[in-house]
Design an enzyme around this catalytic site. Structure first.
Site, PDB file in Angstrom:
ATOM      1  CB  SER A   1     -10.501  -2.265   1.645  1.00  0.00           C
ATOM      2  OG  SER A   1      -9.275  -1.690   1.279  1.00  0.00           O
TER       3      SER A   1
ATOM      4  CG  ASN B   1      -1.887   1.154   1.236  1.00  0.00           C
ATOM      5  OD1 ASN B   1      -1.499   2.315   1.325  1.00  0.00           O
ATOM      6  ND2 ASN B   1      -3.168   0.846   1.144  1.00  0.00           N
TER       7      ASN B   1
ATOM      8  CB  THR C   1      -5.680   1.831  -3.756  1.00  0.00           C
ATOM      9  OG1 THR C   1      -6.042   3.145  -3.318  1.00  0.00           O
ATOM     10  CG2 THR C   1      -6.703   1.297  -4.734  1.00  0.00           C
ATOM     11  CD  GLU C   2      -5.783   3.807   1.619  1.00  0.00           C
ATOM     12  OE1 GLU C   2      -5.045   3.151   0.863  1.00  0.00           O
ATOM     13  OE2 GLU C   2      -5.440   4.891   2.138  1.00  0.00           O
ATOM     14  CG  ASN C   3     -10.016   3.660  -3.304  1.00  0.00           C
ATOM     15  OD1 ASN C   3      -8.826   3.374  -3.193  1.00  0.00           O
ATOM     16  ND2 ASN C   3     -10.575   3.924  -4.459  1.00  0.00           N
TER      17      ASN C   3
END
Lengths: 220, 236
Positions: free
Chosen positions: A93, A28, A51-53
């Site tokens: 996520s 990340n 990607t944390e979204n």
């Protein structure tokens, strides 16, 4: 004009960091200089970007004017998909993050303390809008936290400090720091110099570090 | 026959009441149900508590709802929007409250709320200012804070395809919070680009099962926030 900056450029800092990320890692990357790490992965290595979204297998930015406004990264910029990509919802996520499934996270910093404390979300200034995003989750859950940052602020104030004065993001979480001047580990409660950027000497870095800095340990 | 379709966005949001807690899907503009939000502005409910990752951009969608003075309190993780002064100005002048929650904690609180879990422990935020007021407990040598599950009266989300039973498929990273928010509300309302008959969506690809959805409204050409802002559009 301020004093001429010595040491690595942003791109070189990113390249030096990329060198340390093992093949096959799930990674990340934070917003800013950390994003550049993806451009410098050594040949022969494959990394999978989270990607944390809600995306694994994030690819590079699309060409100007192309892309889908509903295919974005955590910085809300348009991205593309690499083969093998997967979408998922936010709770999944962050289960990947908090549950220890992401191997490496590279973040920016306002301050890093010698015990590995990180401050990177707020200066605590009056009138500032406090915004934390996913940084606290990342440092709580990702196994290896790297920081890329300039060694000092624009006015020369050290960012590597004895203890953070800004509000913390996490306690004792940073493993290694890549600056324009050096690579420094936060280990055993101290800053340990790992590598100097070309043309920079130990005293130059020490003078710009607001905590004791242990010299490079010579290998045999 | 089960048919959750309603004829218009106005009809879909008609019963949202003053003081309601409303979860709104979306991460930035991706997944933002702009037409439902605009219908809510026109409907007039006020004193709302809104849950969203951000606080909107420009003066459309969520930012327009805030600007219209309908939101008393925001629960979010990243209120500092690149393209909006609406929330920052109102926050600084004390016109709106903020509950700041780390992003992963926010997502899990919503999931827990929808899954019947009143509280849980997380390591996120321990040792930071955001642990203030939270009960702490040590498990296996590590400190955790207890946080509460989060529920809502209404959830507004945007899907790509929905069927009349409320099954939903999303578009790419527009999915973000919507599946967990759909679970956490008494009444979940989805706007979808197309609404199809049951059986038209492959059951293997359903992301949000219809049990979590109360109303479905078709919005065939949903606006994109960035396009509206670039065109200088403000709402109303």
């Amino acid at each position: 004009m301020s004093e001429q900056r010595q040491g690595w450029t942003r791109e070189q800092m990113a390249e030096r960091c990329a060198f340390d990320i093992p093949n096959g890692s799930y990674v990340n990357l934070g917003i800013g200089i950390p994003e550049l790490v993806a451009d410098y992965v050594p040949e022969g290595r494959e990394l999978i970007y989270h990607t944390e979204n809600g995306l694994l297998g994030m690819g590079p930015s699309p060409a100007e004017g192309e892309g889908d406004p509903e295919l974005i990264n955590a910085g809300k910029k348009k991205v593309t998909l690499n083969p093998g990509a997967a979408f998922f919802h936010h709770a999944d996520s962050f289960a990947m993050i908090r549950g220890g499934h992401i191997d490496v996270c590279v973040l920016g910093a306002l301050q890093v303390a010698q015990n590995g404390d990180l401050a990177n979300w707020s200066t605590g200034a009056p009138g500032a809008i406090p915004s934390v995003g996913g940084a606290m989750d990342l440092v709580a859950g990702v196994r290896t936290i790297y920081v890329i940052t300039q060694h000092t602020t624009k006015d020369g104030t050290p960012k590597l400090v004895e203890s953070c004065t800004f509000p913390l993001t996490g306690v004792g979480v940073v493993k290694r720091i890549y600056t324009d001047l050096a690579v420094v580990d936060a280990v055993g409660g101290h800053f340990q110099l790992v590598e100097l950027s070309p043309g920079v000497d130990f005293d130059y870095v020490r003078e710009r570090t607001a905590a004791p800095l242990l010299p490079i340990v010579q290998g045999d | 026959m089960i048919d959750k379709r309603v004829g218009s966005v106005a009809e879909a949001v008609a019963d949202i009441f003053d003081g309601a807690t409303v979860m709104i899907g979306g991460f930035g503009e991706a997944g933002s149900p702009i037409e439902l939000i605009h219908a809510l502005i026109e409907q007039g409910a006020t004193g709302l508590t809104v849950v969203n990752n951000n606080t909107g951009s420009g003066e459309v969608g969520l930012a327009a709802l805030i600007k219209a003075g309908r939101v008393a309190r925001m629960i979010c993780s990243y209120p500092r929007s690149t393209n909006s002064t609406v929330f920052p100005d109102m926050y600084r002048s004390g016109q709106i409250e903020l509950e700041l929650v780390p992003q992963g904690t926010l997502a899990e609180r919503i999931r827990a709320g929808g899954a019947g879990i009143p509280a849980f422990y997380t390591p996120t935020g321990v040792g930071t200012p955001l642990e203030e007021g939270l009960e702490k407990r040590n498990f296996d040598g590590r400190d955790y804070v207890m946080v509460r599950g989060l529920k809502a009266d209404f959830t507004l989300i945007k899907g790509q395809v929905a069927d009349s039973h409320g099954n939903i498929v999303y578009n790419k990273t527009a999915r973000n919070y919507s599946p967990v928010m759909a679970m956490a509300a008494t009444t979940t309302i989805v706007q979808a680009t197309s609404v199809v008959e049951p059986g038209k969506i492959d059951p293997e690809t359903v992301v949000t099962p219809g049990v979590f959805v109360r109303r479905v409204v078709e919005v065939p050409n949903p606006a994109q926030e960035s396009v509206l802002i670039a065109a200088g559009v403000t709402f109303p």
